[in-house]
Scaffold this active site. Sequence first.
Site, PDB file in Angstrom:
ATOM      1  N   GLU A   1      -7.617   8.319   6.320  1.00 38.04           N
ATOM      2  CA  GLU A   1      -7.914   8.951   7.610  1.00 38.04           C
ATOM      3  C   GLU A   1      -8.407  10.397   7.531  1.00 38.04           C
ATOM      4  O   GLU A   1      -7.740  11.307   8.049  1.00 38.04           O
ATOM      5  CB  GLU A   1      -6.685   8.904   8.532  1.00 38.04           C
ATOM      6  CG  GLU A   1      -6.231   7.518   8.899  1.00 38.04           C
ATOM      7  CD  GLU A   1      -5.206   7.520  10.036  1.00 38.04           C
ATOM      8  OE1 GLU A   1      -4.867   8.597  10.552  1.00 38.04           O
ATOM      9  OE2 GLU A   1      -4.765   6.425  10.418  1.00 38.04           O
TER      10      GLU A   1
ATOM     11  N   GLU B   1      -3.566  -0.164   8.105  1.00 34.69           N
ATOM     12  CA  GLU B   1      -2.403   0.252   8.900  1.00 34.69           C
ATOM     13  C   GLU B   1      -2.545  -0.284  10.312  1.00 34.69           C
ATOM     14  O   GLU B   1      -3.632  -0.227  10.891  1.00 34.69           O
ATOM     15  CB  GLU B   1      -2.293   1.790   9.038  1.00 34.69           C
ATOM     16  CG  GLU B   1      -1.784   2.502   7.834  1.00 34.69           C
ATOM     17  CD  GLU B   1      -1.694   4.013   8.042  1.00 34.69           C
ATOM     18  OE1 GLU B   1      -1.423   4.466   9.174  1.00 34.69           O
ATOM     19  OE2 GLU B   1      -1.913   4.728   7.053  1.00 34.69           O
TER      20      GLU B   1
ATOM     21  N   ARG C   1       0.855  -1.187   0.000  1.00 33.54           N
ATOM     22  CA  ARG C   1       0.000   0.000   0.000  1.00 33.54           C
ATOM     23  C   ARG C   1       0.892   1.238   0.000  1.00 33.54           C
ATOM     24  O   ARG C   1       1.639   1.474   0.960  1.00 33.54           O
ATOM     25  CB  ARG C   1      -0.906   0.001   1.244  1.00 33.54           C
ATOM     26  CG  ARG C   1      -1.722   1.255   1.349  1.00 33.54           C
ATOM     27  CD  ARG C   1      -2.628   1.318   2.575  1.00 33.54           C
ATOM     28  NE  ARG C   1      -3.262   2.624   2.577  1.00 33.54           N
ATOM     29  CZ  ARG C   1      -3.379   3.429   3.629  1.00 33.54           C
ATOM     30  NH1 ARG C   1      -2.966   3.039   4.815  1.00 33.54           N
ATOM     31  NH2 ARG C   1      -3.922   4.610   3.511  1.00 33.54           N
TER      32      ARG C   1
ATOM     33  N   ASN D   1      -7.667   1.528   9.793  1.00 35.20           N
ATOM     34  CA  ASN D   1      -6.386   1.730  10.483  1.00 35.20           C
ATOM     35  C   ASN D   1      -6.636   1.656  11.978  1.00 35.20           C
ATOM     36  O   ASN D   1      -7.623   2.221  12.475  1.00 35.20           O
ATOM     37  CB  ASN D   1      -5.786   3.106  10.170  1.00 35.20           C
ATOM     38  CG  ASN D   1      -5.282   3.226   8.744  1.00 35.20           C
ATOM     39  OD1 ASN D   1      -5.325   2.262   7.964  1.00 35.20           O
ATOM     40  ND2 ASN D   1      -4.792   4.408   8.381  1.00 35.20           N
TER      41      ASN D   1
ATOM     42  N   HIS E   1      -3.106  10.863   0.744  1.00 34.77           N
ATOM     43  CA  HIS E   1      -2.565  10.678   2.100  1.00 34.77           C
ATOM     44  C   HIS E   1      -1.980  12.030   2.525  1.00 34.77           C
ATOM     45  O   HIS E   1      -0.789  12.184   2.721  1.00 34.77           O
ATOM     46  CB  HIS E   1      -1.532   9.546   2.112  1.00 34.77           C
ATOM     47  CG  HIS E   1      -1.274   8.963   3.478  1.00 34.77           C
ATOM     48  ND1 HIS E   1      -1.343   7.617   3.747  1.00 34.77           N
ATOM     49  CD2 HIS E   1      -0.953   9.553   4.655  1.00 34.77           C
ATOM     50  CE1 HIS E   1      -1.057   7.398   5.020  1.00 34.77           C
ATOM     51  NE2 HIS E   1      -0.814   8.558   5.601  1.00 34.77           N
TER      52      HIS E   1
ATOM     53  N   TYR F   1      -4.531   1.935  15.809  1.00 39.59           N
ATOM     54  CA  TYR F   1      -3.311   2.095  16.619  1.00 39.59           C
ATOM     55  C   TYR F   1      -3.556   1.898  18.117  1.00 39.59           C
ATOM     56  O   TYR F   1      -2.804   1.206  18.780  1.00 39.59           O
ATOM     57  CB  TYR F   1      -2.668   3.470  16.364  1.00 39.59           C
ATOM     58  CG  TYR F   1      -2.007   3.534  15.002  1.00 39.59           C
ATOM     59  CD1 TYR F   1      -0.715   3.072  14.818  1.00 39.59           C
ATOM     60  CD2 TYR F   1      -2.695   3.982  13.890  1.00 39.59           C
ATOM     61  CE1 TYR F   1      -0.121   3.063  13.567  1.00 39.59           C
ATOM     62  CE2 TYR F   1      -2.109   3.983  12.623  1.00 39.59           C
ATOM     63  CZ  TYR F   1      -0.816   3.519  12.473  1.00 39.59           C
ATOM     64  OH  TYR F   1      -0.231   3.501  11.239  1.00 39.59           O
TER      65      TYR F   1
HETATM   66  C1  BGC Z   1      -1.171   7.770   9.369  1.00 41.99           C
HETATM   67  C2  BGC Z   1       0.304   7.589   9.061  1.00 41.99           C
HETATM   68  C3  BGC Z   1       1.112   7.826  10.320  1.00 41.99           C
HETATM   69  C4  BGC Z   1       0.704   6.807  11.356  1.00 41.99           C
HETATM   70  C5  BGC Z   1       1.455   6.879  12.663  1.00 41.99           C
HETATM   71  C6  BGC Z   1      -1.602   7.164  10.677  1.00 41.99           C
HETATM   72  O1  BGC Z   1      -2.468   8.039  11.293  1.00 41.99           O
HETATM   73  O2  BGC Z   1      -1.966   7.316   8.311  1.00 41.99           O
HETATM   74  O3  BGC Z   1       0.647   8.474   8.038  1.00 41.99           O
HETATM   75  O4  BGC Z   1       2.469   7.788  10.090  1.00 41.99           O
HETATM   76  O5  BGC Z   1      -0.654   6.965  11.651  1.00 41.99           O
HETATM   77  O6  BGC Z   1       1.206   8.082  13.317  1.00 41.99           O
END
Ligand code: BGC
Length: 467
Positions: free
Chosen positions: A170, A371, A81, A298, A125, A300
């Site tokens: 995002e 992601e 990607r 995505n 992006h 995190y």
């Molecule tokens: C984004 C990336 C970023 C990653 C880590 C995501 O929100 O798509 O561009 O590097 O998080 O912060």
Amino acid sequence: MEAEELALRVPKGFRFGVATAAFQIEGAVREDGRGLSGWDDFTRQPGRILNGDTADTADDHYHRVAEDLTLMKRLGVDAYRFSISWPRVIPDGGHRVNAAGLAFYDRLVDQLLEAGISPTATLYHWDTPLPLEQAGGWLNRNTAERLAEYASVLGSALGDRVDQWITLNEPATVTLLGYGLGVHAPGKALLFDGLPSAHHQLLAHGLAAQALRAAGVKGGIGVTNVHMPVVPASDSAEDALFAQLFDLLQNRIYADPVLLGHYPEVSGPLAEIFAALSEQSAEDLAIIHQPLDFYGLNYYAPAKIAAGGGIATGNSEEAAAMSGLPFRLESWPDHPVTAFDWPVVPEYFGVALTEQVERYGQALPPVYITENGTSCFDQLADGEVADQARIDYLAGHLAAAFEATAPGGPASAMDLRGYYCWSLLDNFEWAAGYSQRFGLVYVDFETLTRTPKKSYDWYRRLIAASR
Ligand code: BGC
């Protein structure tokens, strides 16, 4: 967890990939006729980026594609990607196409196919052409029309070969950090007045999906949203209200219109905040509500929200900027944190997936994790980077996703098809400059030498053992 043990839980046909973004890796910002983006301008403004870093060279990927492709081949990924730099293809954001810039992506797609790696292209992006940014960026409806025109150019040029198209990456982050808090480009701290930027991005998504289809692209079309499960810090009604607000701002106002065709209905004390969205026309919502071949998610970290301004945790500019809001992000003292200070609570990945199933049910198309990854305090010593914390993060999160979506799991109704690790390379991490390393491959930003980390080897073994 050992890669081979985790591999036993990987569903048949599951796709493994890596993800990057043009602005974060390419460099060559003044080559081949590329125009400037809002981010080029932002990085030049004093005080915006940690240590005054810029992305002028970044990973110099533009000149090192061959080396980076070799790294991907050795890793054994099924898919890559990447994002296409809008100002490299359309330097002024208008109608003139820069053939040399387009040729870079044309070659990249061919090289990926030759290597047996499926190309997944993100159109946007975050690198808005500077003239469009200066004309209001995503506060201006015209930006959506321009993105559709750019989509049409890409669809015609690459539509016979790209396997998956992602219109936007995002939009929540662009609206919240770029237009709400002002810590990302274009640096506007409008708080809730920044919300029209969400609507125009969503409109751009719908128009771009239509333009790609009109160009007859062969690949699937989707959009990528970031999802963060939100929990209130206490049982108080106030914390619950602000947790609901944050969930709307971070998750629902992007996913609901795309998947259900309407903005969430908000009543009571929060209604006023979302008035600008709830007044949007049925015509716009019909455009936003395009049929999707897949949904990019995505993930995190989760967020814990408490009522009251000021900030309890976080080492970022984002944290400081949030002090103007009536709520704050709370810490998760019982859990480890990443180098970015984000809580590591893998089971919340399962919660995020379950929430999608509960909220969107049959409206949810097949899902790809577009992601997931972590920044660590990586050190290169004796030619090695022993990033066990990254291996633990990836293993814990993948295990949580497989558990939630397995038969009998709370998200078993989700058709989870693949996972892209963020990221292949350490890169330019937006407002944090080069201070946060997310790569499977370590990059020395002086010499640009690439050194695969231990996590690269772990991911390689996971992919090989899953076959
Ligand atoms: C984004 C990336 C970023 C990653 C880590 C995501 O929100 O798509 O561009 O590097 O998080 O912060």
